[in-house]
Design an enzyme around this catalytic site. Structure first.
Site, mmCIF file in Angstrom:
data_model
loop_
_atom_site.group_PDB
_atom_site.id
_atom_site.type_symbol
_atom_site.label_atom_id
_atom_site.label_comp_id
_atom_site.label_asym_id
_atom_site.label_seq_id
_atom_site.Cartn_x
_atom_site.Cartn_y
_atom_site.Cartn_z
ATOM 1 N N ARG A 162 38.621 30.934 19.009
ATOM 2 C CA ARG A 162 39.826 30.922 18.156
ATOM 3 C C ARG A 162 39.382 31.200 16.735
ATOM 4 O O ARG A 162 38.500 30.525 16.223
ATOM 5 C CB ARG A 162 40.546 29.583 18.204
ATOM 6 C CG ARG A 162 41.543 29.440 17.038
ATOM 7 C CD ARG A 162 42.416 28.228 17.095
ATOM 8 N NE ARG A 162 43.423 28.382 18.131
ATOM 9 C CZ ARG A 162 44.551 27.675 18.176
ATOM 10 N NH1 ARG A 162 44.819 26.778 17.253
ATOM 11 N NH2 ARG A 162 45.406 27.856 19.147
ATOM 12 N N GLN B 84 48.591 31.574 25.396
ATOM 13 C CA GLN B 84 49.948 31.034 25.179
ATOM 14 C C GLN B 84 50.971 31.813 26.011
ATOM 15 O O GLN B 84 51.962 31.247 26.503
ATOM 16 C CB GLN B 84 50.287 31.146 23.684
ATOM 17 C CG GLN B 84 51.673 30.652 23.314
ATOM 18 C CD GLN B 84 51.777 29.142 23.201
ATOM 19 O OE1 GLN B 84 50.963 28.504 22.566
ATOM 20 N NE2 GLN B 84 52.805 28.567 23.816
ATOM 21 N N ASP C 87 58.304 30.576 15.703
ATOM 22 C CA ASP C 87 56.973 30.051 15.367
ATOM 23 C C ASP C 87 57.016 29.716 13.874
ATOM 24 O O ASP C 87 57.971 30.088 13.166
ATOM 25 C CB ASP C 87 55.921 31.147 15.677
ATOM 26 C CG ASP C 87 54.494 30.730 15.358
ATOM 27 O OD1 ASP C 87 54.218 29.516 15.282
ATOM 28 O OD2 ASP C 87 53.637 31.633 15.185
ATOM 29 N N CYS D 64 55.762 27.825 20.310
ATOM 30 C CA CYS D 64 54.383 27.563 20.739
ATOM 31 C C CYS D 64 53.877 26.221 20.228
ATOM 32 O O CYS D 64 52.950 25.660 20.814
ATOM 33 C CB CYS D 64 53.467 28.693 20.279
ATOM 34 S SG CYS D 64 53.540 28.993 18.500
ATOM 35 N N ARG E 116 50.307 24.938 28.815
ATOM 36 C CA ARG E 116 49.088 25.537 28.235
ATOM 37 C C ARG E 116 47.870 25.147 29.067
ATOM 38 O O ARG E 116 46.978 25.956 29.296
ATOM 39 C CB ARG E 116 48.879 25.058 26.795
ATOM 40 C CG ARG E 116 49.926 25.466 25.786
ATOM 41 C CD ARG E 116 50.031 26.954 25.605
ATOM 42 N NE ARG E 116 48.743 27.584 25.346
ATOM 43 C CZ ARG E 116 48.034 27.464 24.206
ATOM 44 N NH1 ARG E 116 48.511 26.781 23.191
ATOM 45 N NH2 ARG E 116 46.858 28.064 24.067
HETATM 46 N N1 NVA Z 1 51.285 31.736 14.241
HETATM 47 C C1 NVA Z 1 50.661 30.434 14.375
HETATM 48 C C2 NVA Z 1 50.488 30.085 15.813
HETATM 49 C C3 NVA Z 1 49.918 28.721 16.065
HETATM 50 C C4 NVA Z 1 49.757 28.407 17.527
HETATM 51 C C5 NVA Z 1 49.333 30.428 13.623
HETATM 52 O O1 NVA Z 1 48.582 31.404 13.755
HETATM 53 O O2 NVA Z 1 49.077 29.471 12.897
HETATM 54 N N1 CP Z 2 50.247 26.555 20.437
HETATM 55 C C1 CP Z 2 48.971 26.351 20.040
HETATM 56 O O1 CP Z 2 48.097 27.208 20.155
HETATM 57 O O2 CP Z 2 48.742 25.115 19.539
HETATM 58 P P1 CP Z 2 47.382 24.597 18.870
HETATM 59 O O3 CP Z 2 47.237 25.297 17.541
HETATM 60 O O4 CP Z 2 47.573 23.115 18.718
HETATM 61 O O5 CP Z 2 46.237 24.933 19.779
#
Ligand code: NVA
Ligand code: CP
Length: 330
Positions: free
Chosen positions: A106, A136, A229, A270, A315
């Protein structure tokens, strides 16, 4: 269907049948877990979880799913590894690939996870980049199938920032599955032209469609799903809040937006979500701009239409399916 040894970087790399297979596998593993049937078929395997951004759902899902499959997971947090600071992604990939059977990443640009995959020699899973959030997607499609009973003829409306990871991934997934995808937002936040063109081409083959509109009434009309989101994503500067609020407040998911949708339409997100003042960022935005809820009203978030916690649970089942499919095969 055999996805063994594949990377899972973005759904553009997967066929509609492969996506449906992963959704069905998630459902099967979910059912087995509920019935107490063990599926620790990957006993003795090791996975690494690289998080350059924070997480609740994704990290916990990978850890719980790995454990359920019999694997051990090592968590590398955003601060305490050498990645990017003292060691390149290519070198990190070659080191971790010697020790682990699979690697989750990530972080920031999609090119980073693609590079990791190029050098690791073991499956790499994208746990969110600026551009895509593919694990997701499997959870979201499982949730739609559970709630609406089908994965076809869906009018799927995305409101808010449609040019970031969630908007992009959902547009791709909807195109692959032949849904009618609508990005309903301020034109500044429409997805990027190249990706829209790619998705329109895919939708042309699957019977789906891609619509971009700045009209809430047109966009939400007859929706089966309304999804949103956060307006400011992880890694974006604090300075963008003011403009985002101005631009996106008309696209808040609220009772009015749902008044145009189908009677049984569901609300998805999400998560995490800013729907009240119970977070430090929520409080800060309230003090600075006077808003007490942002991308979704508390009324919608807490309503019977909202399936967000089933979605969050899914998830784990779907991340388990991705690891199972790419490490074990079928
Ligand atoms: N668009 C958000 C999604 C989090 C799961 C982010 O990148 O922070
Ligand atoms: N939806 C999602 O990816 O949540 P987190 O940022 O908590 O992993």
């Amino acid at each position: 269907m055999n996805l063994k040894d594949r990377n899972f970087l973005k759904l553009l790399d997967y066929t509609p049948d492969e996506i449906r297979y992963l959704v069905d596998l998630s459902a099967r593993l979910k059912e087995e877990k509920k019935k107490g049937i063990a599926h620790d078929v990957l006993r003795g395997k090791q996975i690494a979880l690289i998080f350059e951004k924070t997480s609740t759902r994704t990290r916990c899902s990978f850890e719980v799913a790995a454990h359920d499959l019999g694997m051990h997971a090592t968590y590398l947090d955003p601060a305490s590894s050498q990645i990017g600071k003292k060691e390149s992604i290519a070198d990190t990939a070659r080191v971790l690939g010697r020790m682990y059977d699979g690697i989750e990443y990530r972080g920031f640009g999609q090119e980073i996870v693609e590079k990791l995959a190029e050098h690791a020699g073991v499956p790499v899973w994208n746990g969110l980049t600026n551009e895509f959030h593919p694990t997701q997607m499997i959870a979201d499609m499982l949730t739609i199938k559970e709630k609406l009973g089908r994965l076809e003829n869906i009018r799927f409306v995305y409101m808010g920032d449609a040019r970031y990871n969630m908007g992009n991934s959902l547009m791709v997934t909807c195109a692959k599955l032949g849904f009618d995808f609508v990005a309903c937002t301020n034109q500044k936040y429409f997805p990027e032209d190249g990706l829209v063109e790619t998705c329109r081409k895919i939708a042309g083959e699957t019977g789906g469609s891609i619509t971009l509109t700045d009209s809430v009434e047109d966009g939400c009309r007859d929706a089966d799903v309304i999804y949103t989101d956060v307006w400011v994503s992880m890694g974006e500067p604090d300075a963008v809040w003011k403009e985002r609020i101005q631009d996106l407040l008309p696209y808040q998911v609220n009772a009015k937006a749902f008044s145009y949708a189908k009677e049984n339409a569901i609300f998805m997100h999400c998560l995490p979500a800013f729907h009240d003042l119970e977070t430090s960022i929520g409080k800060d935005v309230h003090e600075r701009f006077g808003l007490s809820e942002m991308e979704v009203t508390d009324e919608v978030f807490e309503s019977a239409r909202s399936v967000v916690f089933d979605e969050a649970e899914n998830r784990m089942h779907s991340i388990k399916a991705v690891m199972y499919a790419t490490l074990h095969g079928e």
